[in-house]
Design a protein around this motif. Structure first.
Motif, short mmCIF file in Angstrom:
data_model
loop_
_atom_site.label_atom_id
_atom_site.label_comp_id
_atom_site.label_asym_id
_atom_site.label_seq_id
_atom_site.Cartn_x
_atom_site.Cartn_y
_atom_site.Cartn_z
N THR A 55 0.80 -1.23 0.00
CA THR A 55 0.00 0.00 0.00
C THR A 55 0.83 1.28 0.00
O THR A 55 0.31 2.35 -0.31
CB THR A 55 -0.91 0.06 1.25
N GLY A 56 2.10 1.18 0.41
CA GLY A 56 2.93 2.37 0.55
C GLY A 56 2.64 3.15 1.83
O GLY A 56 3.16 4.24 2.04
N MET A 57 1.81 2.57 2.70
CA MET A 57 1.45 3.23 3.95
C MET A 57 2.53 3.00 5.01
O MET A 57 3.23 1.99 4.98
CB MET A 57 0.11 2.68 4.46
N CYS B 280 -12.63 -5.68 0.83
CA CYS B 280 -11.29 -5.55 1.38
C CYS B 280 -10.36 -4.96 0.31
O CYS B 280 -10.20 -5.55 -0.76
CB CYS B 280 -10.77 -6.91 1.83
N SER B 281 -9.76 -3.82 0.62
CA SER B 281 -8.88 -3.17 -0.35
C SER B 281 -7.47 -3.78 -0.36
O SER B 281 -6.66 -3.43 -1.23
CB SER B 281 -8.81 -1.67 -0.06
N ILE B 282 -7.17 -4.67 0.58
CA ILE B 282 -5.86 -5.35 0.61
C ILE B 282 -6.05 -6.87 0.51
O ILE B 282 -5.23 -7.63 1.02
CB ILE B 282 -5.05 -4.98 1.86
N TYR B 283 -7.09 -7.30 -0.15
CA TYR B 283 -7.48 -8.71 -0.17
C TYR B 283 -6.30 -9.66 -0.47
O TYR B 283 -6.11 -10.65 0.21
CB TYR B 283 -8.60 -8.93 -1.18
N ALA B 284 -5.50 -9.34 -1.46
CA ALA B 284 -4.38 -10.21 -1.83
C ALA B 284 -3.29 -10.24 -0.75
O ALA B 284 -2.47 -11.16 -0.72
CB ALA B 284 -3.77 -9.77 -3.15
N HIS B 285 -3.31 -9.26 0.15
CA HIS B 285 -2.28 -9.15 1.19
C HIS B 285 -2.88 -9.22 2.59
O HIS B 285 -2.22 -8.87 3.57
CB HIS B 285 -1.52 -7.83 1.01
#
Length: 180
Positions: free
Chosen positions: A49-51, A93-98
């Protein structure tokens, strides 16, 4: 420890199909959507995500007093808003793959030699033997990853020192003193 075939048989007898409702990501009771994450999982989400760390994770909310005015906790959780995980966007989920292990294997978890099952509207749906085996393999990998993290925390804990008056998270990577 349960093997993949044993877990798959149990999963098959229970049945499950995710409905994509996102209920597991929403707060329906105090800490109902508390998602524990390891440092490795936080770092994977950061890379995807770069967060920054503090934008992805927050300390587990229960702190233990050190006796010197300091406090510590032993886990990280995904950040949440007042009503949901920060990664739940438009019901998905916006990070589903992770997503972390706890999310990958929900509503199931292995506790020693027992299969725990959380409340979920997807329970009871037919589960193919192949899908049951895949889910069982994920549960066994999660259990192994959690055991490694717990061992790491124990090793760090014995040498850990929380500065007086400070709050910290003790995880498998060390003592992380919190701002504020």
């Amino acid at each position: 420890m349960l093997g993949v075939d044993d877990v798959a048989a149990r999963l098959g007898s229970i049945g499950f199909r995710c409905r994509g409702c996102g209920a597991c990501c929403r707060r329906v009771a105090e800490d109902s959507n508390l998602v524990l994450v390891s440092p490795a999982e936080v770092r994977a989400i950061m890379a995807a995500t770069g967060m920054a760390w503090d934008k992805v994770a927050e300390p587990y909310p229960d702190f233990i007093d050190t006796g010197n005015g300091g406090k510590y906790t032993l886990a990280w959780c995904l950040r949440r808003t007042a009503d949901a995980c920060i990664f739940l966007r438009d019901g998905r989920c916006s990070i589903y793959a992770h997503r972390p292990w706890i999310c990958r294997t929900y509503p199931f978890m292995l506790v020693d030699d027992d299969l725990g099952v959380s409340e979920c509207p997807g329970l009871g749906a037919p589960l193919s033997p192949c899908d049951a085996r895949d889910a069982a393999a994920d549960l066994c990998r999660r259990q192994a990853a959690e055991a490694v993290e717990e061992s790491g925390i124990r090793a760090v804990f014995h040498e850990a020192s929380v500065p007086p008056g400070k709050r910290a998270v003790i995880d498998s990577e060390g003592v992380k003193v919190l701002d504020g």
